[in-house]
Scaffold this motif. Structure first.
Motif, short mmCIF file in Angstrom:
data_model
loop_
_atom_site.label_atom_id
_atom_site.label_comp_id
_atom_site.label_asym_id
_atom_site.label_seq_id
_atom_site.Cartn_x
_atom_site.Cartn_y
_atom_site.Cartn_z
N ASP A 216 0.83 -1.20 0.00
CA ASP A 216 0.00 0.00 0.00
C ASP A 216 0.87 1.26 0.00
OD1 ASP A 216 -2.29 -1.47 0.01
OD2 ASP A 216 -2.71 -1.24 2.14
N LEU A 217 0.36 2.28 -0.65
CA LEU A 217 1.04 3.58 -0.70
C LEU A 217 1.02 4.24 0.68
CD1 LEU A 217 2.26 5.94 -2.39
CD2 LEU A 217 -0.09 6.73 -2.74
N CYS A 218 2.14 4.80 1.09
CA CYS A 218 2.22 5.58 2.33
C CYS A 218 3.25 6.68 2.15
CB CYS A 218 2.58 4.69 3.51
SG CYS A 218 2.73 5.61 5.07
N LEU A 219 2.77 7.92 2.05
CA LEU A 219 3.66 9.07 1.91
C LEU A 219 3.63 9.95 3.17
CD1 LEU A 219 3.04 10.17 -1.80
CD2 LEU A 219 4.86 8.72 -0.88
N LEU A 220 3.29 9.36 4.30
CA LEU A 220 3.19 10.14 5.53
C LEU A 220 4.47 10.91 5.82
CD1 LEU A 220 1.61 10.78 8.17
CD2 LEU A 220 2.73 8.77 9.17
N ARG A 251 -6.98 10.26 10.97
CA ARG A 251 -6.52 10.82 12.25
C ARG A 251 -5.01 11.09 12.24
NH1 ARG A 251 -4.55 7.75 16.47
NH2 ARG A 251 -4.59 8.74 18.53
N VAL A 252 -4.22 10.15 11.70
CA VAL A 252 -2.77 10.32 11.68
C VAL A 252 -2.37 11.43 10.72
CG1 VAL A 252 -0.57 9.22 11.14
CG2 VAL A 252 -2.31 7.95 12.38
N TYR A 253 -2.96 11.46 9.53
CA TYR A 253 -2.59 12.49 8.56
C TYR A 253 -3.05 13.87 9.02
CZ TYR A 253 -0.61 9.39 5.06
OH TYR A 253 0.22 8.52 4.39
N ARG A 254 -4.19 13.95 9.68
CA ARG A 254 -4.63 15.23 10.24
C ARG A 254 -3.61 15.73 11.27
NH1 ARG A 254 -7.29 18.90 8.37
NH2 ARG A 254 -5.22 19.75 8.72
N ALA A 255 -3.20 14.84 12.16
CA ALA A 255 -2.22 15.21 13.18
C ALA A 255 -0.90 15.62 12.55
CB ALA A 255 -2.01 14.04 14.16
N ALA A 256 -0.51 14.93 11.47
CA ALA A 256 0.76 15.26 10.80
C ALA A 256 0.70 16.64 10.17
CB ALA A 256 1.07 14.20 9.74
N LEU A 257 -0.39 16.94 9.47
CA LEU A 257 -0.51 18.27 8.86
C LEU A 257 -0.55 19.37 9.93
CD1 LEU A 257 -3.07 17.61 5.98
CD2 LEU A 257 -0.61 17.99 5.78
N ASP A 258 -1.23 19.10 11.03
CA ASP A 258 -1.27 20.09 12.12
C ASP A 258 0.11 20.28 12.73
OD1 ASP A 258 -3.98 20.31 11.65
OD2 ASP A 258 -4.58 19.08 13.37
#
Length: 402
Positions: A216-220, A251-258
């Motif tokens: 799976d793609l993951c660009l976090l 939830r993880v991507y929201r936290a990362a952008l914040d």
């Protein structure tokens, strides 16, 4: 609808969904017309935008009542349509000239001139092909005035941005019209025509091999670079995934952008922003096939494939959704037993860890085990502080859990 609610709860700025027709996910839990109207209302009440996919590659037989369908979609109040087919794009521009159009990743925009072309046709946003690296994305952004969107997480097809004919040839189910049978996830072995029934493993493995099965793609970890390039939106694939998957990933991507935004406000240069290890630890709990960055740095190698199984063991799964916070009432999704260690997925990146010390039915009958579909009043130690409605509880499962 539950996935939409969960995505919004965990911080999505916009959601996308498919109707019963003209969507590339015919097998998903798609929305009726009334359901779309309800979804639009729910999203808009929470200041979240909603886009509808109309992204099949159409034959003339598919277009007989298409303009009526477009007008019905306009009446839902949706914020725009996601389209891949040039003919559908043209009909939409003629029928709904004021409706914003986002170009689907299936349109395969791989260069700045293609982006310029679609911008001239009236595309408001372009979801770039998944076969692009960072420098290519940077060039297209510099040369284009159209908004750019990039897929950052989810399943990958062994095809050109999802335009695959493997399912059509092997099963008669057309992926480009929403009916993919996912043969890329099958296990394969080699058969010689004069030895029917004799299977030669493609690799030295008695089970065969999953030769088309991409991780799976993951660009976090690459989000700071995408922000630096100026990408306008990031997109998470999740319409065929579970509610727990959708909520946990958003939830993880929201936290990362914040986190990135906070670092910028503190004066940290984007090129020096690195997501701390807890972000990686949290995303590792969610994956189903491992992770790859696909073409982000270079063409993917054999390491981007998962050869020996259809998916990795997913150790964490949701056990409940909060339906009421006083007392704590949850709707159970996987087996939950008294004494289980569980995690509450709140707004912060780190989950709140607690133990299920007691469970009762809504009528007050004690239970030691709750099964999927049960609604139970849950007592935890320590007690959860201000649990939010629609939040997810999860636990770690092992292979023997029933």
């Amino acid at each position: 609808m539950e996935k939409l609610i969960t995505a919004i709860h965990y911080g999505a700025d916009a959601v996308y969904l498919g109707g019963s027709n003209y969507s590339l996910r015919a097998g998903a839990g798609n929305f009726t017309h009334q359901g779309i109207e309800q979804a639009v209302t729910y999203a808009h009440e929470r200041k979240v935008k909603l886009y509808i996919t109309v992204n099949i590659f159409a034959h003339d037989r598919d277009l007989q009542q298409f303009t009526d369908h477009l007008q019905a979609l306009r009446d839902t109040g949706a914020d725009g349509l996601i389209i891949a087919d040039p003919g559908i794009f043209l009909l939409c521009r003629e029928t709904l000239p004021d409706m914003p159009i986002h170009l689907s990743t299936q349109a395969n925009v791989t260069n700045s001139q293609s982006a310029r072309f679609w911008g001239l046709q009236g595309a408001q946003r372009i979801n770039l092909a998944r076969e692009l690296g960072l420098e290519e994305i940077r060039t297209i952004k510099q040369e284009s005035t159209t908004e750019l969107e990039v897929f950052v997480h989810g399943a990958l097809c062994i095809s050109y941005s999802g335009r695959c004919m493997l399912s059509n040839y092997l099963t008669g189910r057309n992926a480009n019209q929403g009916s993919c049978a996912h043969p890329c996830r099958y296990s394969y072995a080699l058969v010689e025509e004069k030895r029917p029934g004799v299977y030669f493993p493609v690799q030295e493995d008695v089970r065969g091999t999953y030769i088309f099965n991409s991780k799976d793609l993951c660009l976090l970890g690459r989000l700071p670079e995408l922000v630096a390039v100026g990408v306008d939106a990031i997109k998470i694939e999740g319409r065929m995934k579970s509610m727990g998957y959708v909520g946990a990933v958003v939830r993880v991507y929201r936290a990362a952008l914040d986190f990135i935004q906070q670092q910028i406000k503190q004066g940290t240069a984007l090129e020096k922003i690195i997501l701390p290890d807890p972000f990686r630890h949290e995303i590792d709990k969610i994956g189903t096939r491992g992770q790859t960055e696909n073409f982000f740095n270079d063409s993917p190698s054999s390491d981007a494939m998962l050869y020996d199984t259809i998916r990795t063991n997913q150790q964490y799964s949701p056990v409940g959704i909060v339906r009421k916070h006083t007392p704590l009432l949850i709707e159970v999704r996987n087996v939950l037993q008294q004494g289980d260690l569980i995690e509450y997925l709140g707004r912060d990146l780190a989950p709140s860890i607690c133990t299920a010390v007691a469970m009762t039915t809504e009528n007050g009958i004690p239970k030691e085990r709750a099964n999927p579909g049960d609604r139970i009043i849950l007592t935890t130690s320590p007690a959860l502080e201000n649990p939010e409605i629609n939040a997810v509880l999860r636990k770690k499962f092992d292979q023997k859990t029933t």
